[in-house]
Design an enzyme around this catalytic site. Structure first.
Site, mmCIF file in Angstrom:
data_model
loop_
_atom_site.group_PDB
_atom_site.id
_atom_site.type_symbol
_atom_site.label_atom_id
_atom_site.label_comp_id
_atom_site.label_asym_id
_atom_site.label_seq_id
_atom_site.Cartn_x
_atom_site.Cartn_y
_atom_site.Cartn_z
ATOM 1 N N GLU A 262 -28.761 24.004 20.993
ATOM 2 C CA GLU A 262 -29.479 24.788 22.194
ATOM 3 C C GLU A 262 -30.396 23.537 22.703
ATOM 4 O OE1 GLU A 262 -30.851 28.485 21.632
ATOM 5 O OE2 GLU A 262 -29.268 29.085 20.158
ATOM 6 N N THR B 299 -33.360 27.836 26.543
ATOM 7 C CA THR B 299 -32.452 26.746 25.579
ATOM 8 C C THR B 299 -31.001 26.679 26.199
ATOM 9 O OG1 THR B 299 -32.000 28.322 24.079
ATOM 10 C CG2 THR B 299 -33.613 26.677 23.508
HETATM 11 P P1 ADP Z 1 -28.937 31.954 26.839
HETATM 12 O O1 ADP Z 1 -29.086 32.811 25.539
HETATM 13 O O2 ADP Z 1 -27.985 32.431 27.943
HETATM 14 O O3 ADP Z 1 -28.861 30.522 26.471
HETATM 15 P P2 ADP Z 1 -31.800 31.468 27.215
HETATM 16 O O4 ADP Z 1 -32.927 32.323 27.507
HETATM 17 O O5 ADP Z 1 -32.030 30.614 26.374
HETATM 18 O O6 ADP Z 1 -30.441 32.303 27.537
HETATM 19 O O7 ADP Z 1 -31.790 30.629 28.771
HETATM 20 C C1 ADP Z 1 -31.020 29.583 29.045
HETATM 21 C C2 ADP Z 1 -30.700 29.381 30.221
HETATM 22 O O8 ADP Z 1 -31.952 29.016 31.206
HETATM 23 C C3 ADP Z 1 -30.063 27.990 30.380
HETATM 24 O O9 ADP Z 1 -28.712 28.030 30.222
HETATM 25 C C4 ADP Z 1 -30.543 27.380 31.974
HETATM 26 O O10 ADP Z 1 -29.467 28.012 32.999
HETATM 27 C C5 ADP Z 1 -31.950 28.063 32.131
HETATM 28 N N1 ADP Z 1 -33.001 27.142 32.239
HETATM 29 C C6 ADP Z 1 -34.175 27.374 33.063
HETATM 30 N N2 ADP Z 1 -34.974 26.389 32.778
HETATM 31 C C7 ADP Z 1 -34.538 25.925 31.474
HETATM 32 C C8 ADP Z 1 -34.990 24.645 30.712
HETATM 33 N N3 ADP Z 1 -36.151 24.225 31.043
HETATM 34 N N4 ADP Z 1 -34.228 24.197 29.468
HETATM 35 C C9 ADP Z 1 -33.123 24.811 29.440
HETATM 36 N N5 ADP Z 1 -32.438 25.787 30.181
HETATM 37 C C10 ADP Z 1 -33.144 26.187 31.108
HETATM 38 MG MG MG Z 2 -30.392 29.802 25.028
#
Ligand code: ADP
Ligand code: MG
Length: 193
Positions: free
Chosen positions: A122, A57
């Site tokens: 998110e 997200t």
């Molecule tokens: P965080 O805690 O940093 O938000 P996440 O595990 O939620 O970590 O991963 C989010 C990141 O993954 C996003 O910021 C983006 O860079 C990447 N990402 C890759 N594919 C997707 C997707 N389909 N939707 C949203 N984010 C994605």
């Molecule tokens: Mg996230």
């Protein structure tokens, strides 16, 4: 559906899960306060394991989510999102498909890291990206509300609900009055400040 009450009681009932509708929102298009447009740079979140759940997200900055937080309660929402070209000189190329408009499902919730005084939004973009896109601009149009936040007792229940949310999103966006937002550049190319 413009309600802004702070801490909606999370509820958890199997009956609710089983009775979930397959489509949400009126057939003739989004009802107020939707559509809601947001724009900002993707930020690092709190690494709460969204990726492990198969549902990364992208977090939007606080200023960017005001149009949502000022009018909507916590819960799960759907619409479209577009991740923009990488910032100049960035090594990441998302490819042509990566920067198209894709369906999205979004969670608007109270953030425990800020003692539940601040909300976070998110966005899970329904597309398989080849790379992460931290720091990229993202434009989002929210078209409707799906469900309240639920209290999870198991990881499997959460995973099942995410899968249902994605299906509800795709079904709901399949109606012409919603599909038309896909090609609407007034939100997908706008840079709102
Ligand atoms: P965080 O805690 O940093 O938000 P996440 O595990 O939620 O970590 O991963 C989010 C990141 O993954 C996003 O910021 C983006 O860079 C990447 N990402 C890759 N594919 C997707 C997707 N389909 N939707 C949203 N984010 C994605
Ligand atoms: Mg996230």
């Amino acid at each position: 559906m413009a309600i802004n009450h702070k801490h909606d009681e999370p509820f958890s009932t199997e009956a609710y899960r089983e009775a979930r509708p397959h489509k949400v929102g009126p057939d003739d298009g989004p009802e107020p306060p939707f559509p809601i447009v947001m724009y900002g740079l993707v930020q690092a979140g709190f690494g709460r394991g969204s990726k492990e759940l198969g549902c990364p997200t992208a977090n939007l900055p606080e200023e960017a989510i005001r149009p949502m937080t000022s009018q909507c309660k916590a819960g799960i929402y759907y619409g479209y999102a577009r991740v923009h070209q990488p910032p100049k000189g960035a090594p990441v190329d998302l490819g042509e498909q990566g920067i198209e408009v894709h369906p999205m499902v979004m969670s608007l919730g109270w953030n425990p890291f800020y003692k539940n005084e601040k909300m976070t939004a998110e966005v899970h973009v329904i597309h398989e990206f080849e790379h992460d896109f931290y720091g990229h601009e993202i434009s989002v149009v929210v078209l409707g509300y799906i469900r309240p936040e639920l209290d999870y007792t198991s990881r499997d229940a959460l995973k099942e609900d995410i899968a249902t949310d994605i299906q509800v999103t795709l079904n709901s966006l399949g109606r012409p009055a919603y599909t038309k937002f896909k090609n609407d550049t007034t939100w997908s190319h706008a840079k709102i400040k």
